[in-house]
Write a protein that holds these residues in place. Structure first.
Motif, PDB file in Angstrom:
ATOM      1  N   ILE A 190       0.841  -1.198   0.000  1.00  0.00           N
ATOM      2  CA  ILE A 190       0.000   0.000   0.000  1.00  0.00           C
ATOM      3  C   ILE A 190       0.876   1.248   0.000  1.00  0.00           C
ATOM      4  N   ASN A 191       1.949   1.194   0.764  1.00  0.00           N
ATOM      5  CA  ASN A 191       2.867   2.331   0.830  1.00  0.00           C
ATOM      6  C   ASN A 191       3.488   2.627  -0.533  1.00  0.00           C
ATOM      7  N   VAL A 192       3.944   1.593  -1.223  1.00  0.00           N
ATOM      8  CA  VAL A 192       4.611   1.821  -2.512  1.00  0.00           C
ATOM      9  C   VAL A 192       3.617   2.274  -3.577  1.00  0.00           C
ATOM     10  N   LEU A 193       2.365   1.830  -3.458  1.00  0.00           N
ATOM     11  CA  LEU A 193       1.339   2.287  -4.385  1.00  0.00           C
ATOM     12  C   LEU A 193       1.176   3.801  -4.281  1.00  0.00           C
ATOM     13  N   ASN A 194       1.303   4.301  -3.065  1.00  0.00           N
ATOM     14  CA  ASN A 194       1.088   5.724  -2.804  1.00  0.00           C
ATOM     15  C   ASN A 194       2.333   6.572  -3.039  1.00  0.00           C
ATOM     16  N   THR A 195       3.507   5.961  -2.944  1.00  0.00           N
ATOM     17  CA  THR A 195       4.755   6.717  -3.031  1.00  0.00           C
ATOM     18  C   THR A 195       5.467   6.452  -4.354  1.00  0.00           C
ATOM     19  N   PHE A 196       6.211   5.386  -4.438  1.00  0.00           N
ATOM     20  CA  PHE A 196       7.034   5.116  -5.614  1.00  0.00           C
ATOM     21  C   PHE A 196       6.199   4.991  -6.894  1.00  0.00           C
ATOM     22  N   TYR A 197       5.062   4.316  -6.809  1.00  0.00           N
ATOM     23  CA  TYR A 197       4.222   4.146  -7.998  1.00  0.00           C
ATOM     24  C   TYR A 197       3.410   5.405  -8.330  1.00  0.00           C
ATOM     25  N   GLU A 198       3.324   6.346  -7.372  1.00  0.00           N
ATOM     26  CA  GLU A 198       2.621   7.619  -7.578  1.00  0.00           C
ATOM     27  C   GLU A 198       1.186   7.407  -8.050  1.00  0.00           C
ATOM     28  N   ALA A 199       0.527   6.386  -7.475  1.00  0.00           N
ATOM     29  CA  ALA A 199      -0.812   6.016  -7.938  1.00  0.00           C
ATOM     30  C   ALA A 199      -1.875   6.214  -6.868  1.00  0.00           C
ATOM     31  N   GLY A 200      -1.542   6.919  -5.788  1.00  0.00           N
ATOM     32  CA  GLY A 200      -2.520   7.130  -4.729  1.00  0.00           C
ATOM     33  C   GLY A 200      -3.784   7.811  -5.224  1.00  0.00           C
ATOM     34  N   ASP A 201      -3.628   8.884  -5.992  1.00  0.00           N
ATOM     35  CA  ASP A 201      -4.791   9.584  -6.528  1.00  0.00           C
ATOM     36  C   ASP A 201      -5.529   8.736  -7.558  1.00  0.00           C
ATOM     37  N   LEU A 202      -4.779   7.997  -8.351  1.00  0.00           N
ATOM     38  CA  LEU A 202      -5.383   7.181  -9.409  1.00  0.00           C
ATOM     39  C   LEU A 202      -6.348   6.153  -8.827  1.00  0.00           C
ATOM     40  N   VAL A 203      -5.985   5.535  -7.708  1.00  0.00           N
ATOM     41  CA  VAL A 203      -6.851   4.514  -7.109  1.00  0.00           C
ATOM     42  C   VAL A 203      -7.764   5.092  -6.028  1.00  0.00           C
ATOM     43  N   GLY A 204      -7.645   6.395  -5.771  1.00  0.00           N
ATOM     44  CA  GLY A 204      -8.471   7.013  -4.738  1.00  0.00           C
ATOM     45  C   GLY A 204      -8.137   6.527  -3.346  1.00  0.00           C
ATOM     46  N   LEU A 205      -6.847   6.378  -3.071  1.00  0.00           N
ATOM     47  CA  LEU A 205      -6.411   5.779  -1.812  1.00  0.00           C
ATOM     48  C   LEU A 205      -6.966   6.510  -0.590  1.00  0.00           C
ATOM     49  N   ALA A 206      -7.060   7.815  -0.662  1.00  0.00           N
ATOM     50  CA  ALA A 206      -7.538   8.595   0.487  1.00  0.00           C
ATOM     51  C   ALA A 206      -8.961   8.241   0.887  1.00  0.00           C
ATOM     52  N   GLU A 207      -9.730   7.649  -0.022  1.00  0.00           N
ATOM     53  CA  GLU A 207     -11.108   7.264   0.294  1.00  0.00           C
ATOM     54  C   GLU A 207     -11.168   6.125   1.308  1.00  0.00           C
ATOM     55  N   TYR A 208     -10.099   5.351   1.382  1.00  0.00           N
ATOM     56  CA  TYR A 208     -10.091   4.171   2.245  1.00  0.00           C
ATOM     57  C   TYR A 208      -9.479   4.561   3.587  1.00  0.00           C
ATOM     58  N   ARG A 209     -10.316   5.203   4.415  1.00  0.00           N
ATOM     59  CA  ARG A 209      -9.793   5.863   5.603  1.00  0.00           C
ATOM     60  C   ARG A 209      -9.261   4.877   6.645  1.00  0.00           C
ATOM     61  N   HIS A 210      -9.836   3.696   6.716  1.00  0.00           N
ATOM     62  CA  HIS A 210      -9.334   2.716   7.681  1.00  0.00           C
ATOM     63  C   HIS A 210      -7.974   2.170   7.235  1.00  0.00           C
ATOM     64  N   VAL A 211      -7.826   1.968   5.930  1.00  0.00           N
ATOM     65  CA  VAL A 211      -6.529   1.559   5.386  1.00  0.00           C
ATOM     66  C   VAL A 211      -5.488   2.639   5.646  1.00  0.00           C
ATOM     67  N   MET A 212      -5.841   3.894   5.400  1.00  0.00           N
ATOM     68  CA  MET A 212      -4.896   4.987   5.584  1.00  0.00           C
ATOM     69  C   MET A 212      -4.500   5.153   7.053  1.00  0.00           C
ATOM     70  N   ARG A 213      -5.463   4.972   7.952  1.00  0.00           N
ATOM     71  CA  ARG A 213      -5.152   5.052   9.383  1.00  0.00           C
ATOM     72  C   ARG A 213      -4.162   3.972   9.778  1.00  0.00           C
ATOM     73  N   ALA A 214      -4.418   2.723   9.336  1.00  0.00           N
ATOM     74  CA  ALA A 214      -3.524   1.623   9.680  1.00  0.00           C
ATOM     75  C   ALA A 214      -2.159   1.778   9.006  1.00  0.00           C
ATOM     76  N   LEU A 215      -2.147   2.288   7.773  1.00  0.00           N
ATOM     77  CA  LEU A 215      -0.879   2.525   7.086  1.00  0.00           C
ATOM     78  C   LEU A 215      -0.036   3.527   7.856  1.00  0.00           C
ATOM     79  N   GLY A 216      -0.647   4.595   8.337  1.00  0.00           N
ATOM     80  CA  GLY A 216       0.087   5.590   9.109  1.00  0.00           C
ATOM     81  C   GLY A 216       0.678   4.998  10.378  1.00  0.00           C
ATOM     82  N   THR A 217      -0.084   4.156  11.051  1.00  0.00           N
ATOM     83  CA  THR A 217       0.415   3.499  12.261  1.00  0.00           C
ATOM     84  C   THR A 217       1.576   2.571  11.929  1.00  0.00           C
ATOM     85  N   PHE A 218       1.440   1.853  10.833  1.00  0.00           N
ATOM     86  CA  PHE A 218       2.500   0.945  10.386  1.00  0.00           C
ATOM     87  C   PHE A 218       3.786   1.716  10.101  1.00  0.00           C
TER      88      PHE A 218
END
Length: 235
Positions: A190-218
């Motif tokens: 999930i991290n690489v999808l948002n960073t290196f692959y630069e695809a966070g906006d493309l997949v709408g990653l910010a919409e998945y708030r529980h995933v984003m919360r857990a990713l931040g904790t990780f």
């Protein structure tokens, strides 16, 4: 002192500390699963950088350890029965290290297999699909005029993120309160999808708030911070 001389890979990457787990890897999503795991458990290890720009993974020495020519791979000099154990495939290595350290996998049988189930979810779905999104968004695939292949993988990535978001809605981690190898397998992707692959906006990653919360904790875990940069890349 363990003797690893029978392994051809040690000729290309000599072991300075042959009594430690030898890690042959690169800081990709699959690679950092193992460096993070080793940092989390405290198992002693020695990392070796496998450089894709030099096709190290295609060398006979690396192929002698992993005939599939993929990172990561390890040699544990203190394997079962006290004998060295070579191992490849990140999922198999995670399970092995969890058993060796008696950590990051539930001890009860149902919990163990539920954790492995989510590990397999990453291996069979998240990794392959997110990797395809990366190819079509950042690498050669972005030049394709026909966007239907890209859109297919974006849709599947979104579906998988939805599965994870629902799973995490009432849980801290994939397995609940307990942090496990399932998290170590999933969140680097999930991290690489948002960073290196630069695809966070493309997949709408910010919409998945529980995933984003857990990713931040990780990403805030000290062992994760260290493991994401092991082995260090050479400029």
């Amino acid at each position: 002192m363990p003797d690893l001389s029978e392994y051809p890979i040690t000729k290309k990457w000599p072991a300075e500390h042959p009594d430690r787990i030898q890690l042959y890897s690169l800081p990709t999503p699959n690679g950092v699963k193992i460096s993070i795991m080793l940092e989390e458990t405290g198992l002693p290890y020695e990392p070796h950088l496998v450089r894709f720009d030099r096709n190290d993974q295609l060398s006979p020495e690396f192929g002698s350890l992993n005939p599939n020519n993929k990172i990561p791979a390890i040699i544990d000099p203190h394997g079962p029965g006290g004998k060295p154990l070579p191992l490849f495939e990140s999922g198999a290595i995670l399970i092995y290290l969890a058993d060796k350290a008696r950590s990051l996998i539930p001890a009860d049988v149902p919990g163990r297999y539920e954790t492995i189930q989510w590990l397999m979810f990453q291996m069979s779905g998240v990794g392959p699909m997110f990797g395809q999104v990366g190819f079509f968004n950042k690498f050669a695939g972005k030049e394709y005029e026909d966007k239907r292949p890209r859109d297919r993988y974006v849709a599947e990535a979104r579906r998988l993120l939805g599965v994870l978001d629902r799973r995490l809605a009432a849980r801290t981690w994939i397995m609940g309160d307990a942090y496990t190898i399932a998290d170590i397998a999933i969140f680097p992707w999930i991290n690489v999808l948002n960073t290196f692959y630069e695809a966070g906006d493309l997949v709408g990653l910010a919409e998945y708030r529980h995933v984003m919360r857990a990713l931040g904790t990780f990403l805030a875990r000290p062992a994760v911070v260290r493991g994401l940069d092991i082995p260090k890349r050479v400029p």
